[in-house]
Scaffold this motif. Structure first.
Motif, PDB file in Angstrom:
ATOM      1  N   GLY A  94       0.780  -1.220   0.000  1.00 24.07           N
ATOM      2  CA  GLY A  94       0.000   0.000   0.000  1.00 24.07           C
ATOM      3  C   GLY A  94       0.818   1.279   0.000  1.00 24.07           C
ATOM      4  O   GLY A  94       2.000   1.290   0.347  1.00 24.07           O
ATOM      5  N   THR A  95       0.151   2.360  -0.408  1.00 19.51           N
ATOM      6  CA  THR A  95       0.696   3.713  -0.326  1.00 19.51           C
ATOM      7  C   THR A  95      -0.242   4.531   0.551  1.00 19.51           C
ATOM      8  O   THR A  95      -1.446   4.609   0.274  1.00 19.51           O
ATOM      9  CB  THR A  95       0.793   4.369  -1.714  1.00 19.51           C
ATOM     10  N   ARG A  96       0.313   5.112   1.607  1.00 22.65           N
ATOM     11  CA  ARG A  96      -0.494   5.960   2.494  1.00 22.65           C
ATOM     12  C   ARG A  96      -0.462   7.382   1.965  1.00 22.65           C
ATOM     13  O   ARG A  96       0.588   8.008   1.945  1.00 22.65           O
ATOM     14  CB  ARG A  96       0.078   5.913   3.909  1.00 22.65           C
ATOM     15  N   LEU A  97      -1.622   7.878   1.510  1.00 22.46           N
ATOM     16  CA  LEU A  97      -1.745   9.240   0.994  1.00 22.46           C
ATOM     17  C   LEU A  97      -2.428  10.116   2.039  1.00 22.46           C
ATOM     18  O   LEU A  97      -3.512   9.784   2.517  1.00 22.46           O
ATOM     19  CB  LEU A  97      -2.555   9.254  -0.299  1.00 22.46           C
ATOM     20  N   THR A  98      -1.787  11.226   2.358  1.00 25.25           N
ATOM     21  CA  THR A  98      -2.371  12.212   3.268  1.00 25.25           C
ATOM     22  C   THR A  98      -2.564  13.510   2.491  1.00 25.25           C
ATOM     23  O   THR A  98      -1.615  14.010   1.887  1.00 25.25           O
ATOM     24  CB  THR A  98      -1.467  12.467   4.481  1.00 25.25           C
ATOM     25  N   VAL A  99      -3.789  14.013   2.515  1.00 25.04           N
ATOM     26  CA  VAL A  99      -4.105  15.270   1.832  1.00 25.04           C
ATOM     27  C   VAL A  99      -4.381  16.332   2.891  1.00 25.04           C
ATOM     28  O   VAL A  99      -5.266  16.169   3.746  1.00 25.04           O
ATOM     29  CB  VAL A  99      -5.313  15.120   0.900  1.00 25.04           C
ATOM     30  N   LEU A 100      -3.603  17.405   2.854  1.00 23.29           N
ATOM     31  CA  LEU A 100      -3.735  18.473   3.863  1.00 23.29           C
ATOM     32  C   LEU A 100      -4.483  19.681   3.298  1.00 23.29           C
ATOM     33  O   LEU A 100      -4.441  19.921   2.081  1.00 23.29           O
ATOM     34  CB  LEU A 100      -2.353  18.888   4.355  1.00 23.29           C
TER      35      LEU A 100
END
Lengths: 114, 117
Positions: free
Chosen positions: A108-114
Motif C-alpha cells: 500500500g501507499t499511504r496518501l495524506t491530503v492536507l
C-alpha cells in the motif's frame, strides 16, 4: 520471486494537487486492481486494468484514472485532491486475465491530503 | 450489487483460546468465492482462507477454519489456539465467480482482533 510492490510508501499532498501512485505486479501476473482503504474501513474497489485497458470500475469519480503499461505495471492518478482522498491505496495483482480468484496485495501507499 | 457485513468491530481473546468472527453477505449470485483476509499493522493484506460457494465442505487452514452456511449467507471464521501474531484487522470479502466476471473483491468493514498474553 518478488511480490507486488508499490511506491511510494507514504505521500503528503495539499488539496487541489495531483498525485501518481505506482504498482508492479507479482511476476507472471497480468491484471492489476486498485483499492482505496479509508482509515478504519474495508478496502473499496476503484478499478481493474488488463491488457492496458480499464476493464472494471467501482463507484469513484473521473478524478481517479489509471494506466497499465506493456510490462503490466500500473499507475493510479488522482486529480484535484480532496481531504477525503486521504487513505491507504492498495494494489492487487492476478494471473490469467483476472479469471481466477487469486489476488495478491501490495503493502500500500499511504496518501495524506492536507 | 453485493454487500458484506461484519457486525463485530472489535474482539479480544486470550492467547491459546478460540475466537469466532462473524460475516454475512448479500448476493443473488450462485457462483462465488468468499475470503478472509488479515491485515496486521504492517498494512499488508494477507489471505487467510478461501471458500468456493459450490463446495459444501468448510475450508480449513491450520488453526483457521470457516463455517459456511450458504442458505443463511453466513461465513464465520474461527481462530483456534490464538497466538499473539494473530493480532490484526480481519476482513471478510466476496468475489463473483465465472470466467467473465473478473476478480473484483467486495470487502466488509473489518473486525479488529486483539490477542492478549
Amino acid at each position: 520471486d518478488a511480490g507486488v510492490t508499490q511506491s511510494p510508501t507514504h505521500l503528503i499532498k495539499t488539496r487541489g494537487q495531483q498525485v501518481t501512485l505506482r504498482c508492479s505486479p507479482k511476476s507472471g501476473h497480468d491484471t492489476v486492481s486498485w483499492y482505496q482503504q479509508a482509515l478504519g474501513q474495508g478496502p473499496q474497489f476503484i478499478f481493474q486494468y488488463y491488457e492496458e485497458e480499464e476493464r472494471q470500475r467501482g463507484n469513484f469519480p473521473d478524478r481517479f484514472s489509471g494506466h497499465q503499461f506493456p510490462n503490466y505495471s500500473s499507475e493510479l492518478n488522482v486529480n484535484a485532491l480532496l481531504l477525503g482522498d486521504s487513505a491507504l491505496y492498495l494494489c492487487a495483482s492476478s494471473p490469467q486475465g483476472g479469471k481466477t480468484d487469486t489476488q495478491y496485495f501490495g503493502p500500500g501507499t499511504r496518501l495524506t491530503v492536507l | 450489487a453485493q454487500t458484506v457485513t461484519q457486525s463485530q468491530p472489535e474482539m479480544s481473546v486470550q492467547e491459546a483460546e478460540t475466537v469466532t468472527l462473524s460475516c454475512t453477505y448479500d448476493t443473488s449470485e450462485n457462483n462465488y468465492y468468499l475470503f478472509w483476509y488479515k491485515q496486521p499493522p504492517s498494512r499488508q493484506m494477507i489471505l487467510v482462507i478461501r471458500q468456493e460457494a459450490y463446495k459444501q465442505q468448510n475450508a480449513t487452514e491450520n488453526r483457521f477454519s470457516v463455517n459456511f452456511q450458504k442458505a443463511a449467507k453466513s461465513f464465520s471464521l474461527k481462530i483456534s489456539d490464538s497466538q499473539l501474531g494473530d493480532t490484526a484487522m480481519y476482513f471478510c470479502a466476496f468475489m463473483k465467480g465465472g470466467q467473465a466476471a473478473g476478480n473484483k473483491l467486495t470487502f466488509g468493514g473489518g473486525t479488529r482482533v486483539l490477542v492478549k498474553p
